[in-house]
Each structure stands twice: as structure tokens, then as C-alpha cells.
Design an enzyme around this catalytic site. Structure first.
Site, PDB file in Angstrom:
ATOM      1  N   GLY A 190      13.593   1.893   1.661  1.00 32.64           N
ATOM      2  CA  GLY A 190      12.450   2.233   0.794  1.00 32.64           C
ATOM      3  C   GLY A 190      11.103   2.207   1.501  1.00 32.64           C
ATOM      4  N   ASP A 191      11.072   1.924   2.819  1.00 35.69           N
ATOM      5  CA  ASP A 191       9.793   1.876   3.542  1.00 35.69           C
ATOM      6  C   ASP A 191       9.129   3.257   3.575  1.00 35.69           C
ATOM      7  OD1 ASP A 191       8.237  -0.105   4.546  1.00 35.69           O
ATOM      8  OD2 ASP A 191       9.493  -0.506   6.297  1.00 35.69           O
ATOM      9  N   ARG A 218      -0.308   1.141   7.825  1.00 37.51           N
ATOM     10  CA  ARG A 218      -0.782   0.540   6.580  1.00 37.51           C
ATOM     11  C   ARG A 218      -2.299   0.364   6.631  1.00 37.51           C
ATOM     12  NH1 ARG A 218       3.571   1.809   5.547  1.00 37.51           N
ATOM     13  NH2 ARG A 218       5.285   0.643   4.622  1.00 37.51           N
ATOM     14  N   TYR A 229       9.433  -4.500  -8.609  1.00 39.36           N
ATOM     15  CA  TYR A 229       8.093  -5.107  -8.487  1.00 39.36           C
ATOM     16  C   TYR A 229       7.013  -4.070  -8.817  1.00 39.36           C
ATOM     17  CZ  TYR A 229       3.768  -6.618  -6.270  1.00 39.36           C
ATOM     18  OH  TYR A 229       2.440  -6.915  -6.036  1.00 39.36           O
ATOM     19  N   SER A 257      -1.204  -2.767  -7.437  1.00 41.60           N
ATOM     20  CA  SER A 257      -0.728  -2.687  -6.051  1.00 41.60           C
ATOM     21  C   SER A 257      -0.535  -1.245  -5.601  1.00 41.60           C
ATOM     22  CB  SER A 257       0.614  -3.420  -5.996  1.00 41.60           C
ATOM     23  OG  SER A 257       1.304  -3.096  -4.822  1.00 41.60           O
ATOM     24  N   ASN A 279       4.577 -20.409  -6.652  1.00 40.13           N
ATOM     25  CA  ASN A 279       4.463 -19.943  -5.265  1.00 40.13           C
ATOM     26  C   ASN A 279       3.156 -20.406  -4.615  1.00 40.13           C
ATOM     27  OD1 ASN A 279       5.535 -18.514  -3.038  1.00 40.13           O
ATOM     28  ND2 ASN A 279       4.150 -16.790  -3.450  1.00 40.13           N
ATOM     29  N   ASN A 319       8.237 -12.211   3.900  1.00 37.94           N
ATOM     30  CA  ASN A 319       8.826 -10.885   4.151  1.00 37.94           C
ATOM     31  C   ASN A 319       7.795  -9.906   4.687  1.00 37.94           C
ATOM     32  OD1 ASN A 319      11.485 -11.274   3.009  1.00 37.94           O
ATOM     33  ND2 ASN A 319      10.402 -11.558   1.068  1.00 37.94           N
ATOM     34  N   LYS A 343       5.691 -11.667  -6.476  1.00 39.07           N
ATOM     35  CA  LYS A 343       5.250 -10.540  -5.646  1.00 39.07           C
ATOM     36  C   LYS A 343       6.172 -10.175  -4.486  1.00 39.07           C
ATOM     37  CE  LYS A 343       2.722 -13.159  -2.246  1.00 39.07           C
ATOM     38  NZ  LYS A 343       1.667 -13.194  -1.287  1.00 39.07           N
ATOM     39  N   LYS A 381       4.197  -3.446 -12.120  1.00 39.18           N
ATOM     40  CA  LYS A 381       2.744  -3.212 -12.021  1.00 39.18           C
ATOM     41  C   LYS A 381       2.348  -1.971 -12.832  1.00 39.18           C
ATOM     42  CE  LYS A 381       1.675  -6.649  -9.343  1.00 39.18           C
ATOM     43  NZ  LYS A 381       0.930  -7.769  -9.875  1.00 39.18           N
TER      44      LYS A 381
HETATM   45  P1  NAD Z   1       0.643 -15.555  -4.724  1.00 40.25           P
HETATM   46  O1  NAD Z   1       2.099 -15.749  -4.981  1.00 40.25           O
HETATM   47  O2  NAD Z   1       0.029 -16.349  -3.631  1.00 40.25           O
HETATM   48  O3  NAD Z   1      -0.184 -15.783  -6.063  1.00 40.25           O
HETATM   49  C1  NAD Z   1       0.338 -15.548  -7.348  1.00 40.25           C
HETATM   50  C2  NAD Z   1       0.175 -16.843  -8.118  1.00 40.25           C
HETATM   51  O4  NAD Z   1       0.685 -16.663  -9.433  1.00 40.25           O
HETATM   52  C3  NAD Z   1       0.949 -17.996  -7.486  1.00 40.25           C
HETATM   53  O5  NAD Z   1       0.060 -19.068  -7.303  1.00 40.25           O
HETATM   54  C4  NAD Z   1       2.028 -18.322  -8.505  1.00 40.25           C
HETATM   55  O6  NAD Z   1       2.333 -19.700  -8.511  1.00 40.25           O
HETATM   56  C5  NAD Z   1       1.389 -17.846  -9.796  1.00 40.25           C
HETATM   57  N1  NAD Z   1       2.326 -17.453 -10.857  1.00 40.25           N
HETATM   58  C6  NAD Z   1       3.384 -16.614 -10.771  1.00 40.25           C
HETATM   59  N2  NAD Z   1       3.961 -16.475 -11.972  1.00 40.25           N
HETATM   60  C7  NAD Z   1       3.237 -17.237 -12.841  1.00 40.25           C
HETATM   61  C8  NAD Z   1       3.331 -17.483 -14.230  1.00 40.25           C
HETATM   62  N3  NAD Z   1       4.281 -16.928 -14.981  1.00 40.25           N
HETATM   63  N4  NAD Z   1       2.429 -18.303 -14.799  1.00 40.25           N
HETATM   64  C9  NAD Z   1       1.450 -18.879 -14.054  1.00 40.25           C
HETATM   65  N5  NAD Z   1       1.327 -18.682 -12.735  1.00 40.25           N
HETATM   66  C10 NAD Z   1       2.207 -17.864 -12.139  1.00 40.25           C
HETATM   67  O7  NAD Z   1       0.414 -14.002  -4.490  1.00 40.25           O
HETATM   68  P2  NAD Z   1      -0.913 -13.234  -4.084  1.00 40.25           P
HETATM   69  O8  NAD Z   1      -0.635 -12.550  -2.806  1.00 40.25           O
HETATM   70  O9  NAD Z   1      -2.088 -14.110  -4.210  1.00 40.25           O
HETATM   71  O10 NAD Z   1      -0.914 -12.111  -5.211  1.00 40.25           O
HETATM   72  C11 NAD Z   1      -1.698 -12.220  -6.379  1.00 40.25           C
HETATM   73  C12 NAD Z   1      -1.443 -10.994  -7.234  1.00 40.25           C
HETATM   74  O11 NAD Z   1      -1.779  -9.834  -6.487  1.00 40.25           O
HETATM   75  C13 NAD Z   1       0.019 -10.817  -7.653  1.00 40.25           C
HETATM   76  O12 NAD Z   1       0.041 -10.338  -8.971  1.00 40.25           O
HETATM   77  C14 NAD Z   1       0.535  -9.774  -6.687  1.00 40.25           C
HETATM   78  O13 NAD Z   1       1.578  -9.026  -7.250  1.00 40.25           O
HETATM   79  C15 NAD Z   1      -0.709  -8.926  -6.487  1.00 40.25           C
HETATM   80  N6  NAD Z   1      -0.692  -8.186  -5.219  1.00 40.25           N
HETATM   81  C16 NAD Z   1      -0.543  -8.864  -4.040  1.00 40.25           C
HETATM   82  C17 NAD Z   1      -0.511  -8.166  -2.839  1.00 40.25           C
HETATM   83  C18 NAD Z   1      -0.336  -8.885  -1.520  1.00 40.25           C
HETATM   84  O14 NAD Z   1      -0.024  -8.219  -0.525  1.00 40.25           O
HETATM   85  N7  NAD Z   1      -0.526 -10.184  -1.432  1.00 40.25           N
HETATM   86  C19 NAD Z   1      -0.631  -6.759  -2.844  1.00 40.25           C
HETATM   87  C20 NAD Z   1      -0.779  -6.115  -4.064  1.00 40.25           C
HETATM   88  C21 NAD Z   1      -0.812  -6.837  -5.255  1.00 40.25           C
HETATM   89  N1  UDP Z   2       7.406  -4.667   8.977  1.00 40.77           N
HETATM   90  C1  UDP Z   2       8.129  -4.829  10.145  1.00 40.77           C
HETATM   91  N2  UDP Z   2       8.780  -6.009  10.333  1.00 40.77           N
HETATM   92  C2  UDP Z   2       8.743  -7.035   9.431  1.00 40.77           C
HETATM   93  C3  UDP Z   2       7.987  -6.848   8.250  1.00 40.77           C
HETATM   94  C4  UDP Z   2       7.345  -5.650   8.056  1.00 40.77           C
HETATM   95  O1  UDP Z   2       8.195  -3.929  10.974  1.00 40.77           O
HETATM   96  O2  UDP Z   2       9.360  -8.078   9.672  1.00 40.77           O
HETATM   97  C5  UDP Z   2       6.691  -3.388   8.757  1.00 40.77           C
HETATM   98  C6  UDP Z   2       7.165  -2.653   7.518  1.00 40.77           C
HETATM   99  O3  UDP Z   2       8.180  -1.757   7.872  1.00 40.77           O
HETATM  100  C7  UDP Z   2       5.898  -1.942   7.078  1.00 40.77           C
HETATM  101  C8  UDP Z   2       4.752  -2.790   7.615  1.00 40.77           C
HETATM  102  O4  UDP Z   2       5.334  -3.699   8.551  1.00 40.77           O
HETATM  103  O5  UDP Z   2       5.829  -0.704   7.691  1.00 40.77           O
HETATM  104  C9  UDP Z   2       4.061  -3.597   6.544  1.00 40.77           C
HETATM  105  O6  UDP Z   2       5.050  -4.292   5.829  1.00 40.77           O
HETATM  106  P1  UDP Z   2       4.685  -5.293   4.661  1.00 40.77           P
HETATM  107  O7  UDP Z   2       5.960  -5.753   4.049  1.00 40.77           O
HETATM  108  O8  UDP Z   2       3.757  -6.326   5.191  1.00 40.77           O
HETATM  109  O9  UDP Z   2       3.849  -4.395   3.640  1.00 40.77           O
HETATM  110  P2  UDP Z   2       4.293  -3.113   2.767  1.00 40.77           P
HETATM  111  O10 UDP Z   2       5.399  -2.415   3.467  1.00 40.77           O
HETATM  112  O11 UDP Z   2       4.683  -3.657   1.453  1.00 40.77           O
HETATM  113  O12 UDP Z   2       3.077  -2.271   2.715  1.00 40.77           O
END
Ligand code: NAD
Ligand code: UDP
Length: 348
Positions: free
Chosen positions: A306-307, A242, A159, A135, A36, A209, A95, A163
Site C-alpha cells: 500500500g506504499d 514524503r 486508519y 491525515s 499511547n 513503524n 494511529k 479519518k
Molecule cells: P499519539 O499516539 O502520540 O497521540 C494520540 C493520543 O491519543 C495518545 O496520547 C493516546 O493515548 C490518546 N488516545 C488514543 N485513544 C484515546 C481515547 N479513546 N481516549 C483518550 N485518549 C486517547 O499520536 P500523535 O502522533 O500525537 O497523533 C495525534 C493525532 O494526529 C492522531 O489522531 C493521529 O491519527 C493524527 N495524525 C498523526 C500523524 C503522525 O504522523 N503522527 C499524521 C497524521 C495524523
Molecule cells: N520507510 C522505510 N522503512 C521503514 C519505514 C518507512 O523505507 O522502516 C519508508 C516508507 O516506505 C515510506 C517512508 O519511509 O516511503 C515514510 O514512511 P512512514 O511510515 O514514516 O510514513 P507514511 O508512509 O505513512 O507517509
């Protein structure tokens, strides 16, 4: 200087954290399958730092954390080269919350089995310091109150369940290894925005998304309209609230988390990483339009399954324990995120 292994280091949070760690002088070993992400993010990080000095401080290996032989060779080589991996920041994982509902096994296999492989090899090479990407989606918050680390854990998606499982595995490792590990689970709230240079940012390879990348695509015209999921939530304006956090503040929290682990006795700690400030969907959209002088057409649509109405961190623990506090506000998140999107409409 310490060598840190960054799994998933070319991804969104990983690349920004690599930048912050390099600025603090760490050597980095980055691994990523690029499922990704693009490894071009590393060239951009080097471009921001503008100094050849950093070339020697980063090595990148393309590969999968589920490949134990691959991981083993990386740890072994780091020892042979007198640059032993002393700590890990573990970002690698899938993710997409909604995707996990349809492909739970893919999420369990990649996220949980992948983490088990990593922890096993870390143990083998006596590398027992880890910051893990957890997360806020692990919490079940139906109230309108900020979430504490001790609040109820009840994820409603595969997901989020992966975690919790990984946190539990780490807790088990901690308890059964004579408390010799240093483990910090950072529970992120909603990271958005990009580095102020506009050179690195979020680059989802499939349709986004999450709200912020969708807002950016509506702003550049590649998505015609934002759908706001519901306007009768029990919040001030009826849209969900949020805790958005600037990606560079989140990146810096990882540096502070690592510093904390290295300076303190072995421990297992859970920390919310958020600003403690709630912003509704409507407030975010209006702020984005105001700051960036653009239009975001939107309409209200059905609630997303699930929101939750209100997901905001109680961040007293992290701000009291780590030398860290969030510095950037929602305006800066909107400005920097748009700068990245405008300059890189097709990602890297
Ligand atoms: P991202 O997809 O940009 O980064 C994750 C990276 O992991 C990607 O580069 C992907 O290629 C790599 N990857 C996935 N599976 C792998 C595997 N099996 N081996 C090696 N590489 C692999 O996502 P991000 O937003 O940078 O998220 C990083 C971490 O933080 C994730 O674990 C995600 O679940 C967690 N997280 C993200 C958010 C968010 O909103 N972005 C929120 C809470 C937690
Ligand atoms: N949301 C929305 N339209 C979209 C995507 C998200 O209204 O196309 C809203 C969603 O209902 C949530 C907030 O934006 O209340 C943040 O959503 P996101 O998926 O970014 O984060 P999470 O819900 O996982 O915290």
C-alpha cells in the site's frame, strides 16, 4: 483567556501543541487515556516553560473519550469554574496505520465512536469550535504531483478510512446545525522531530513503524539496521518521497487554525499541513547522518504493502488563509529529533 480542550494532549503532536498554545496564553484542559503516551509529557512542557504561572493554566484528566459521562463532567465543571471550554483540538485516536489493517474494528471503535461521543457532548454544551487531526493518508496519490485539498480521497487502510469518516461526520454536523459550527480538518503530512529543548518528543509505546523514529533507533543502536522499502520507485533516487514537517511548525499550525476559527464566521474547512517540499527516504537518511554525525546502516528490502511513491502537500491554501508558514527545515528536524532520542532513549 479561552479554555481549550485538548483530547490526546499528552501524545506526540498533542504535547507540542499544548506547549505552543500555553505560550499564546490559552488555558488548557487536557484529556488522554495514555494508551499511547505518558502524562509525564505535561511535566516536561511545564519544565520548558519554567514558570509556575503556567501550573494554573493546565488541568489534566486521565480518561477515555468514549466515556460520555467522563466528558460530560469535564464540560460541566469547566462551566461551574467559570472557565468554559470554548474550543477543542481533537488529537485522541489510534494511529498505527499497519495495525489498523489487522484490527480494523478497534480503529473504528476508538477513533470514530470516540469522536461521535466527543461531538455529542460538545453540542450539548454549545461548544462548536473544533480543530480535528486528519491525515494525508486519506488521499490516493499515484502521481508525482503535490496533493491539493480537492485531490481524490481514497484511503487504502482502515486508519485512513476512520479519518475520512470523522471528517464526513463533522461535515454532516456543520450542514445540519444551521452552519453554526466552526470546523477545521488539518490534514497532516509527515510530522517528525521534537521541540528544540529535547525535553519532549515522540514516545511510541510499541515498536515504531514510521521512518523517523526507526532512523533514530538505528542511530542509537537499539535497531541494528534500517530497511528501506524499495529502491525502484519512480522518483529521483528510487526511494519514496514524503513531505516531512517539523513538529513545532505543526503545533503552531494548530494555534493559527484556532485563531482563524475564532476570528471568522462559522465554516467547515479542510487544510493540508505540510511544507510543500518533498524529501526521499535516502535523502532523509543521508541528511540525518550528516547533521548528527552518526551512521545509519541500511539495506533495501521489499516494498511495503500500500506504499505510495510521492506524498507532498500543495500548501497554498493554508499559507494563504492562516497566519502560518513552516519555518524549520529538514536539518532542524533531524537535529531536534535526534536530540530528543539521545537524551531519552527509553522515552519519558
Ligand atoms: P499519539 O499516539 O502520540 O497521540 C494520540 C493520543 O491519543 C495518545 O496520547 C493516546 O493515548 C490518546 N488516545 C488514543 N485513544 C484515546 C481515547 N479513546 N481516549 C483518550 N485518549 C486517547 O499520536 P500523535 O502522533 O500525537 O497523533 C495525534 C493525532 O494526529 C492522531 O489522531 C493521529 O491519527 C493524527 N495524525 C498523526 C500523524 C503522525 O504522523 N503522527 C499524521 C497524521 C495524523
Ligand atoms: N520507510 C522505510 N522503512 C521503514 C519505514 C518507512 O523505507 O522502516 C519508508 C516508507 O516506505 C515510506 C517512508 O519511509 O516511503 C515514510 O514512511 P512512514 O511510515 O514514516 O510514513 P507514511 O508512509 O505513512 O507517509
Amino acid at each position: 483567556m479561552k479554555n481549550i480542550l485538548i483530547t490526546g494532549g499528552t501524545g506526540y503532536i498533542g504535547s507540542h501543541t499544548c506547549l505552543a498554545l500555553l505560550k499564546r496564553g490559552f488555558n488548557l484542559t487536557i484529556i488522554d487515556s495514555n494508551i499511547n503516551s505518558s502524562s509525564l509529557s505535561i511535566s516536561r512542557v511545564k519544565k520548558i516553560l519554567k514558570d509556575e504561572y503556567y501550573d494554573e493554566k493546565i488541568v489534566f484528566f486521565k480518561g477515555d473519550i468514549r466515556d460520555k459521562k467522563f466528558l460530560d463532567e469535564i464540560f460541566l465543571n469547566s462551566i461551574k469554574q467559570n472557565n468554559r471550554i470554548q474550543g477543542v483540538i481533537h488529537f485522541a485516536g489510534l494511529k498505527a496505520v499497519s495495525e489498523s489493517l489487522f484490527q480494523p474494528l478497534v480503529y473504528w471503535e476508538n477513533n470514530v465512536y470516540g469522536s461521535i461521543c466527543l461531538f455529542e457532548i460538545m453540542g450539548k454544551y454549545d461548544c462548536k469550535n473544533i480543530v480535528f487531526s486528519s491525515s494525508a493518508s486519506i488521499y490516493k496519490n499515484n502521481s508525482l504531483k503535490p496533493i491539493l485539498e480537492t485531490s481524490e480521497i481514497k484511503p487504502c487502510t482502515p486508519y485512513g478510512q476512520t479519518k475520512v469518516a470523522i471528517e464526513n461526520i463533522l461535515e454532516g454536523i456543520f450542514k445540519t446545525s444551521s452552519n453554526s459550527w466552526r470546523i477545521a480538518n488539518l490534514r497532516y503530512f509527515n510530522p517528525i522531530g521534537a521541540h528544540e529543548s529535547g525535553l519532549i518528543g515522540e514516545n511510541p509505546l510499541s515498536t515504531p513503524n514510521n521512518l523517523f523514529p526507526i532512523v533514530c533507533r538505528v542511530a542509537d543502536g537499539s535497531i541494528c539496521e534500517l530497511q528501506i522499502f524499495g529502491n525502484d520507485w519512480p522518483t529521483n533516487d528510487g526511494t519514496p518521497v514524503r513531505d516531512y514537517i517539523h513538529i513545532m511548525d505543526l503545533a503552531e499550525a494548530h494555534c493559527a487554525g484556532l485563531d482563524f476559527l475564532f476570528k471568522n464566521k462559522p465554516q467547515f474547512i479542510n487544510l493540508n499541513v505540510g511544507t510543500g517540499i518533498g524529501t526521499s527516504v535516502l535523502e532523509l537518511v543521508n541528511k540525518f547522518m550528516e547533521v548528527n554525525n552518526c551512521r545509519i546502516p541500511y539495506k533495501y528490502s521489499q516494498k511495503r504493502l500500500g506504499d505510495l511513491p510521492f506524498v507532498v502537500a500543495e500548501n497554498k491554501l493554508i499559507t494563504s488563509i492562516l497566519e502560518w508558514r513552516p519555518k524549520r527545515n529538514i536539518e532542524q528536524m533531524c537535529r531536534d529529533g535526534w536530540q530528543w532520542q539521545k537524551n531519552n532513549p527509553n522515552g519519558f
